[in-house]
Design a protein around this motif. Structure first.
Motif, PDB file in Angstrom:
ATOM      1  N   LEU A   1       1.058  -1.481   0.043  1.00  0.00           N
ATOM      2  CA  LEU A   1      -0.008  -0.038  -0.406  1.00  0.00           C
ATOM      3  C   LEU A   1       1.420   1.546   0.243  1.00  0.00           C
ATOM      4  O   LEU A   1       0.540   2.074  -0.387  1.00  0.00           O
ATOM      5  N   THR A   2       1.898   1.227   0.665  1.00  0.00           N
ATOM      6  CA  THR A   2       2.796   2.114   0.995  1.00  0.00           C
ATOM      7  C   THR A   2       3.293   2.937  -0.241  1.00  0.00           C
ATOM      8  O   THR A   2       3.321   3.560  -0.905  1.00  0.00           O
ATOM      9  N   ALA A   3       3.736   1.645  -1.413  1.00  0.00           N
ATOM     10  CA  ALA A   3       4.424   1.604  -2.715  1.00  0.00           C
ATOM     11  C   ALA A   3       3.542   2.681  -4.033  1.00  0.00           C
ATOM     12  O   ALA A   3       3.676   2.956  -4.548  1.00  0.00           O
ATOM     13  N   ALA A   4       2.303   1.583  -3.389  1.00  0.00           N
ATOM     14  CA  ALA A   4       1.719   1.578  -4.606  1.00  0.00           C
ATOM     15  C   ALA A   4       0.811   3.362  -4.812  1.00  0.00           C
ATOM     16  O   ALA A   4       0.533   4.500  -5.216  1.00  0.00           O
ATOM     17  N   PHE A   5       0.442   3.632  -3.059  1.00  0.00           N
ATOM     18  CA  PHE A   5       0.209   5.328  -3.120  1.00  0.00           C
ATOM     19  C   PHE A   5       1.299   6.438  -3.534  1.00  0.00           C
ATOM     20  O   PHE A   5       1.504   6.949  -3.863  1.00  0.00           O
ATOM     21  N   THR A   6       2.561   6.333  -3.173  1.00  0.00           N
ATOM     22  CA  THR A   6       3.411   6.579  -3.681  1.00  0.00           C
ATOM     23  C   THR A   6       3.775   6.643  -5.262  1.00  0.00           C
ATOM     24  O   THR A   6       4.497   7.829  -5.552  1.00  0.00           O
ATOM     25  N   ALA A   7       3.228   5.975  -6.287  1.00  0.00           N
ATOM     26  CA  ALA A   7       3.406   6.024  -7.422  1.00  0.00           C
ATOM     27  C   ALA A   7       2.678   6.149  -7.875  1.00  0.00           C
ATOM     28  O   ALA A   7       2.506   6.813  -8.565  1.00  0.00           O
ATOM     29  N   ALA A   8       0.899   6.422  -7.159  1.00  0.00           N
ATOM     30  CA  ALA A   8      -0.173   7.437  -7.733  1.00  0.00           C
ATOM     31  C   ALA A   8       0.600   8.354  -6.998  1.00  0.00           C
ATOM     32  O   ALA A   8       0.097   9.367  -7.892  1.00  0.00           O
ATOM     33  N   ASP A   9       0.937   9.291  -6.337  1.00  0.00           N
ATOM     34  CA  ASP A   9       1.774  10.576  -5.857  1.00  0.00           C
ATOM     35  C   ASP A   9       2.108  11.091  -7.311  1.00  0.00           C
ATOM     36  O   ASP A   9       2.584  12.167  -7.594  1.00  0.00           O
TER      37      ASP A   9
END
Ligand code: COA
Length: 261
Positions: free
Chosen positions: A37-45
């Motif tokens: 989740l941390t990686a997915a939100f960092t990527a979306a950002d």
């Protein structure tokens, strides 16, 4: 699109859908979910094509909170490792709350413990009226520690005193009444309500939406007097941006702004 072990991530035009994908355990989150989740939100950002993120859960429930088998394992680690793992979990919530793109939560079934925490971390949560929430940690002999700042920002310390101490469950209508979610709707209307929220966000200027998110963070701890230099500079800067110029011109010329085409 990167693939994640515990998430299903898809892109529909400017909308990134991040779905928790451990339906067998009601999307309880373990160490892998925290990383994903941390990686997915960092990527979306940082993805230029994404304007809105929707966080949802596959299966019967949005999320049953922390995976209790994983929590049990973490407790057996040497203290420093246990503390690092808790820090990573706290930062997962922060990655969601601080994502520069607006985050809509689609909340159904159950959102218990950390599931209520994820609901609090998103910008705008829409739930089904029958969804069950609860800061249920005390029933397990723990407290809603890492989620407390996110939950208290939404519901306030007064309500937290009751809900954190009793661990009582409450439904979507009550979640709306206390401000944990933006709107509770009949189950059959959940997807339409989420789509409407996404459409509202897409009709707003993308830089303005990101700026609004930062503004809330910047002014929330300021006195009315101390806010003046911050907010007056903010609007002076913002109204001179290309996006604002386009927004003003579109209104005055009775046309849609460019970001809507
Ligand atoms: N951690 C680990 N596993 C969990 C879990 C959690 N937080 N929540 C559910 N599961 C597992 C169950 O153990 C069960 O596993 P099994 O199929 O191997 O027996 C499976 O998910 C399905 O759960 P079940 O209780 O049978 O489903 P349900 O639909 O009847 O109820 C809940 C769903 C969410 C109401 C219920 O599972 C629950 O109360 N979970 C705990 C929620 C909680 O206290 N969270 C706070 C964590 S700090």
């Amino acid at each position: 699109m990167s693939s994640y072990q515990t998430l299903e991530v898809t892109q529909e035009g400017p909308v990134r859908h991040i779905r928790l994908d451990r339906p067998d355990v009601r999307n309880a989150f373990n160490g892998q979910v925290v990383l994903d989740l941390t990686a997915a939100f960092t990527a979306a950002d940082t993805d230029d094509t994404t304007r809105v993120v929707v966080l949802a859960g596959n299966g019967k429930s949005f999320s049953a909170g922390a995976d209790l088998s994983w929590m049990q394992e973490q407790a057996t680690l040497p203290h420093a490792e246990n503390a690092q793992s808790a820090d990573r979990m706290a930062r997962m919530f922060l990655a969601i709350a601080r994502c520069k793109k607006p985050v809509v939560g689609r909340i159904h079934g159950h959102a218990l413990g950390g599931g209520s925490g994820l609901t609090a971390a998103v910008d705008l949560a829409i739930c089904s009226e029958t969804c069950l929430f609860g800061l249920t940690e005390v029933k397990l002999g723990i407290v809603p520690a890492v989620i407390s700042p996110f939950v208290m920002q939404k519901i306030g310390a007064g309500r937290a005193r009751t809900l954190f101490l009793t661990g009582e469950r409450f439904d979507g209508k009550e979640a709306q009444r206390i401000g944990l979610v933006h709107r509770a709707v009949p189950d059959a209307e959940l997807d339409a309500a989420v789509a409407k929220a996404v459409a509202e966000l897409l009709s707003a200027g993308p830089c303005a939406v990101a700026s609004a998110k930062e503004l809330i963070q910047a002014v929330s701890h300021l006195s009315l007097e101390d806010a003046i230099p911050v907010t007056s500079k903010w609007i002076a800067d913002l109204r001179a941006t290309p996006e604002a110029k386009e927004g003003f011109a579109a209104f005055l010329e009775k046309r849609q702004p460019g970001w809507m085409s």
